[in-house]
Design a protein around this motif. Structure first.
Motif, PDB file in Angstrom:
ATOM      1  N   GLN A  94       0.821  -1.208   0.000  1.00 16.04           N
ATOM      2  CA  GLN A  94       0.000   0.000   0.000  1.00 16.04           C
ATOM      3  C   GLN A  94       0.861   1.267   0.000  1.00 16.04           C
ATOM      4  O   GLN A  94       0.479   2.271  -0.608  1.00 16.04           O
ATOM      5  CB  GLN A  94      -0.929   0.012   1.221  1.00 16.04           C
ATOM      6  N   ASN A  95       2.008   1.185   0.682  1.00 14.29           N
ATOM      7  CA  ASN A  95       2.856   2.381   0.784  1.00 14.29           C
ATOM      8  C   ASN A  95       4.339   2.106   0.568  1.00 14.29           C
ATOM      9  O   ASN A  95       5.132   3.040   0.563  1.00 14.29           O
ATOM     10  CB  ASN A  95       2.690   3.017   2.173  1.00 14.29           C
ATOM     11  N   ASN A 104      -7.145  -3.631   8.702  1.00 14.16           N
ATOM     12  CA  ASN A 104      -6.564  -2.380   8.193  1.00 14.16           C
ATOM     13  C   ASN A 104      -5.539  -1.835   9.175  1.00 14.16           C
ATOM     14  O   ASN A 104      -4.474  -1.342   8.779  1.00 14.16           O
ATOM     15  CB  ASN A 104      -7.657  -1.345   7.944  1.00 14.16           C
ATOM     16  N   LYS A 105      -5.856  -1.964  10.454  1.00 14.62           N
ATOM     17  CA  LYS A 105      -4.925  -1.485  11.479  1.00 14.62           C
ATOM     18  C   LYS A 105      -3.649  -2.317  11.480  1.00 14.62           C
ATOM     19  O   LYS A 105      -2.540  -1.779  11.628  1.00 14.62           O
ATOM     20  CB  LYS A 105      -5.582  -1.531  12.857  1.00 14.62           C
ATOM     21  N   ASP A 165      -1.514  -1.222   8.648  1.00 18.24           N
ATOM     22  CA  ASP A 165      -0.881   0.063   8.969  1.00 18.24           C
ATOM     23  C   ASP A 165       0.290  -0.120   9.935  1.00 18.24           C
ATOM     24  O   ASP A 165       1.294   0.604   9.850  1.00 18.24           O
ATOM     25  CB  ASP A 165      -1.906   1.026   9.581  1.00 18.24           C
ATOM     26  N   ASP A 192       3.899   1.332   9.148  1.00 19.30           N
ATOM     27  CA  ASP A 192       4.496   2.301  10.072  1.00 19.30           C
ATOM     28  C   ASP A 192       5.827   1.785  10.613  1.00 19.30           C
ATOM     29  O   ASP A 192       6.801   2.554  10.730  1.00 19.30           O
ATOM     30  CB  ASP A 192       3.546   2.588  11.232  1.00 19.30           C
TER      31      ASP A 192
END
Length: 347
Positions: free
Chosen positions: A30-31, A334-335, A338, A342
């Motif tokens: 995603q990132n 989703n968490k 993330d 992160d």
């Protein structure tokens, strides 16, 4: 895209490992820019489109081949972080050593409960497991820039072996909650009995002896139960003939059909002797099926329906209607995704 993360699974190719690699890669993509390093060509089809690149499939599925695959990957891609997700003692040592050699940050994932395994082993196997997991298995901890545990028990194991608490993150396994949910078709098991489901391979480590000793006791008190086993089976249960009518061995089930069996069951049984945070527990909860599991590893992190003795197991099963269930899946996917992003961005 963001920084490049080299995710290493080497020659590991079991269904659960490939599924974990797929979910982790999807979260990172995603990132970030995740690459997969594997020596198993058949893995490619399962993760195609999830990873930016797949490397190492021309190498032999051996420790030497794994080292060669990762070395070539580092030279060709110069990743920003290396991440080992399974087989902590061996893969952790391979990835950690090469990461140190090339000055690349290394993230170690404590999957399973390897430091505990020797306690449930015997004979030469006990010595082998202790040497592999508790001697060699400590080495990657000193090489890691950060460690991932699946739950509080895993974090404690790492802390007890010298890892700074600030260098440990708890990140549970990711489950596809669209696929594993209470809504959808159920398997037709052709019975009006209540269903206790076992998902996986029957073995001593998965609680075979517990099942053999307790199922007759349970059925003497609850004749309205049936135990259904899904998964490839290489061993059979030694159950008295008068109870065989209450045992259904389905065998291997296509992955897309597994959620149907969870939904058809009234409860899941998981008497494994050692675990980290098994995916089968999380999949059952996500499907709305309460698990009954031995209190080992990080299982209590996901469910309170646990037992320590076989008599407790029997009592919980025969009163399964009173099981504590969760109306929603306990972990937000989703968490979790993330949390991965992160963590790697920070590193």
């Amino acid at each position: 895209m963001g920084d490049t993360i080299g995710v290493f699974i080497g020659s590991a190719s079991s269904f659960n490992i490939v599924r974990a690699a797929s979910h982790i890669g999807e979260a990172l993509s995603q990132n970030l820019t995740p690459d997969l390093v594997t020596t198993e060509p058949e893995v490619v089809a399962e993760v195609r489109g999830v990873y930016d690149g797949i490397h190492g499939t021309t190498e032999k599925p051996s420790i030497r081949g794994e080292i060669s695959a990762l070395s070539s990957y580092i030279h060709n891609r110069n990743p920003d972080v290396l991440f080992q997700i399974t087989r902590p003692p061996i893969h952790g040592t391979i990835v950690g050593s090469l990461a140190r050699r090339y000055s690349i940050p290394f993230v170690y994932r404590y999957s399973g409960d390897r430091f505990y395994e020797y306690k449930i082993s015997s004979g030469i196997e006990k010595l082998q497991h202790f040497g592999l997991n508790n001697l060699l298995g400590r080495f990657p901890l000193y090489l890691a820039d950060h460690c991932i545990a699946l739950g509080p028990s895993g974090r404690t194991r790492l802390k007890n072996r010298g890892v700074d608490e600030n260098d440990i993150s708890i990140i549970p396994p990711i489950v596809d909650t669209e696929k594993f949910s209470p809504d959808g078709p159920t398997a037709d098991l052709d019975t009006d009995r209540y269903i206790g489901l076992f998902a996986g391979r029957i073995s001593r480590r998965k609680g075979k002896k517990t099942l053999e000793r307790t199922i007759p006791k349970i059925l003497r008190r609850r004749s309205d139960l049936e135990f259904v086993f899904i998964g490839e089976q290489t061993e059979s249960l030694a159950i008295p003939s008068q109870y065989k009518d209450h045992i259904t061995v389905v065998g291997s089930v296509p992955p897309d059909d597994v959620p149907q069996y969870y939904r058809a069951a009234d409860f899941l049984i998981h008497p494994s002797l050692t675990e980290g945070l098994p995916r089968v527990i999380l999949e059952a909860i996500a499907s709305g099926t309460p698990p009954i599991a031995r209190d080992v590893g990080d299982i209590p992190y996901a469910t309170k329906n646990t037992f320590q003795t076989e008599s407790e197991f029997v009592e919980i099963v025969i009163t399964f209607e009173q099981l504590l269930g969760r109306k929603v899946y306990p972990f937000n996917n989703n968490k979790i995704g993330d949390m991965y992003v992160d963590l790697f961005k920070d590193i």
